[in-house]
Write a protein that holds these residues in place. Structure first.
Motif, mmCIF file in Angstrom:
data_model
loop_
_atom_site.group_PDB
_atom_site.id
_atom_site.type_symbol
_atom_site.label_atom_id
_atom_site.label_comp_id
_atom_site.label_asym_id
_atom_site.label_seq_id
_atom_site.Cartn_x
_atom_site.Cartn_y
_atom_site.Cartn_z
ATOM 1 N N ARG A 64 41.688 42.074 47.120
ATOM 2 C CA ARG A 64 41.088 43.302 46.418
ATOM 3 C C ARG A 64 39.969 43.722 47.058
ATOM 4 O O ARG A 64 39.215 44.750 46.867
ATOM 5 C CB ARG A 64 40.576 42.572 45.094
ATOM 6 N N ASP A 65 39.587 42.685 48.328
ATOM 7 C CA ASP A 65 38.316 43.048 48.706
ATOM 8 C C ASP A 65 38.565 42.923 50.395
ATOM 9 O O ASP A 65 39.709 42.585 50.974
ATOM 10 C CB ASP A 65 37.089 42.003 48.733
ATOM 11 N N ARG A 75 34.741 46.040 48.382
ATOM 12 C CA ARG A 75 35.820 46.491 47.495
ATOM 13 C C ARG A 75 36.799 47.398 48.036
ATOM 14 O O ARG A 75 36.291 48.568 48.220
ATOM 15 C CB ARG A 75 35.246 46.920 45.986
ATOM 16 N N ARG A 79 44.247 47.405 44.746
ATOM 17 C CA ARG A 79 44.455 45.955 45.082
ATOM 18 C C ARG A 79 45.977 45.793 45.827
ATOM 19 O O ARG A 79 46.598 46.765 45.484
ATOM 20 C CB ARG A 79 44.808 44.869 43.569
#
Length: 328
Positions: A64-65, A75, A79
């Motif tokens: 996700r990051d 971020r 995702r």
């Protein structure tokens, strides 16, 4: 008063103590101790001639990051993730020469999109030579060298339809590796086994790219990408609580120098323009704690999670995984 007889007696007592300690050390044996090996670092000790070791993995990867060029965690836009299977197949050609092939397939996700089922990934082959065999108690380390070749068996360009169906990177990469493994006997007479691998590979030949690809090019692109050289280090330790349970901790670091994407593509107005894009170096550091359970000396299960703790220009991943090790 001088007592000439006391010196020989003291020496005899000391010699007896040292002999007992040496005998106790000689009695240490890895019989009844089971290890599967950690999640990342390959086995540097090889296999007995004529034997197989197969260890299929089921892996989940989520991101996700990402880490930016300054190493800050950011971020990501959406995702991404995948389910993957990796199957290392290892054979002992002799007590010193070992061959290994890693087969892989994955089902990728990005946002709400999914790939069309499991797709073949790239394949890795490894040929390893044992320079120094370990002693029976593992105190003398095993030392080996290996040649590792990555083959582009997964698709990477000419993507039509679902872009997530491409699961390779198109790169034919060669690397050399040095591996070490040793057993340390702790004060409670339980063994801790550590292993490490240092690997390095030069920049490979340029990879041709036609159309949409895993490198973000569109349908009009014609050109190539020049990937960078790679350097990797991993260190893992396994502590045997008893014949069935083993605790594992592992750390791995990798770096790839910058890449250059070049070629031609149509711009927004439809004209052909030259593309010459430099992509900066990337690096990452991951940890991989795990636990092993052994059903027998020839069958063991390992489960753990690999996760990124630092990096630059790379995704931050969390990757639970489980593998079943089978010795034949």
């Amino acid at each position: 008063m001088h007592h000439p007889r006391r010196t020989p007696v003291a020496l005899l007592v000391l010699a007896s103590v040292l002999a007992s300690a040496h005998a106790a050390a000689d009695e240490r044996s890895l019989e009844g101790v089971n290890f599967t090996g950690p999640l990342i670092t390959p086995n540097p000790a090889g296999l007995p001639q004529g034997h197989w070791y197969i260890e299929p993995y089921l892996v989940r990867v989520d991101s996700r990051d990402h880490f930016d060029n300054d190493g800050h965690r950011r971020r990501s836009g959406q995702r991404s993730g995948a389910w993957a299977t990796v199957v290392p197949i290892i054979y002992g050609f002799s007590d010193r020469v070992m061959g290994q092939v890693n087969l892989s397939a994955s089902r990728a996700e990005s946002g709400s999109e999914r790939s069309s089922g499991f797709r073949a990934g790239d394949t890795t082959a490894r040929l390893q030579y044992l320079l120094q065999a370990p002693s029976a108690d593992g105190i003398r380390p095993a030392i080996s060298v290996a040649l590792v070749q990555r083959f582009s068996t997964g698709s990477h360009d000419r993507i039509t339809g679902n872009a997530l169906d491409a699961q390779g990177d198109g790169v034919q990469r060669t690397a050399a590796a040095l591996g070490v493994q040793q057993v340390v006997w702790l004060g409670n007479d339980r063994p801790l086994r550590w292993r490490a691998q240092l690997s390095a590979g030069p920049a490979p030949s340029r990879t041709a790219i036609s159309g949409a690809s895993v490198y973000g090019t569109d349908d009009s692109f014609q050109g190539h990408i020049a990937r960078g050289s790679v350097l990797g280090l991993s260190v893992g330790a396994e502590y045997s609580f008893n014949s069935r349970w083993v605790g594992v901790m592992e750390v791995a670091a990798s770096r790839e120098t910058g890449q250059r994407l070049s070629g031609f593509a149509r711009n927004a107005s439809g004209a052909i323009e030259r593309i010459d894009e430099h992509r900066p170096a990337s690096r990452s550091v991951t940890l991989a704690p795990a636990v092993e359970y052994h059903f027998s000396p020839s069958l063991g299960l390992i489960a753990g999670v690999e996760f990124t703790v630092a990096g630059r220009n790379t995704g931050r991943i969390i990757s639970p995984q489980v593998a079943l090790g089978m010795f034949f």
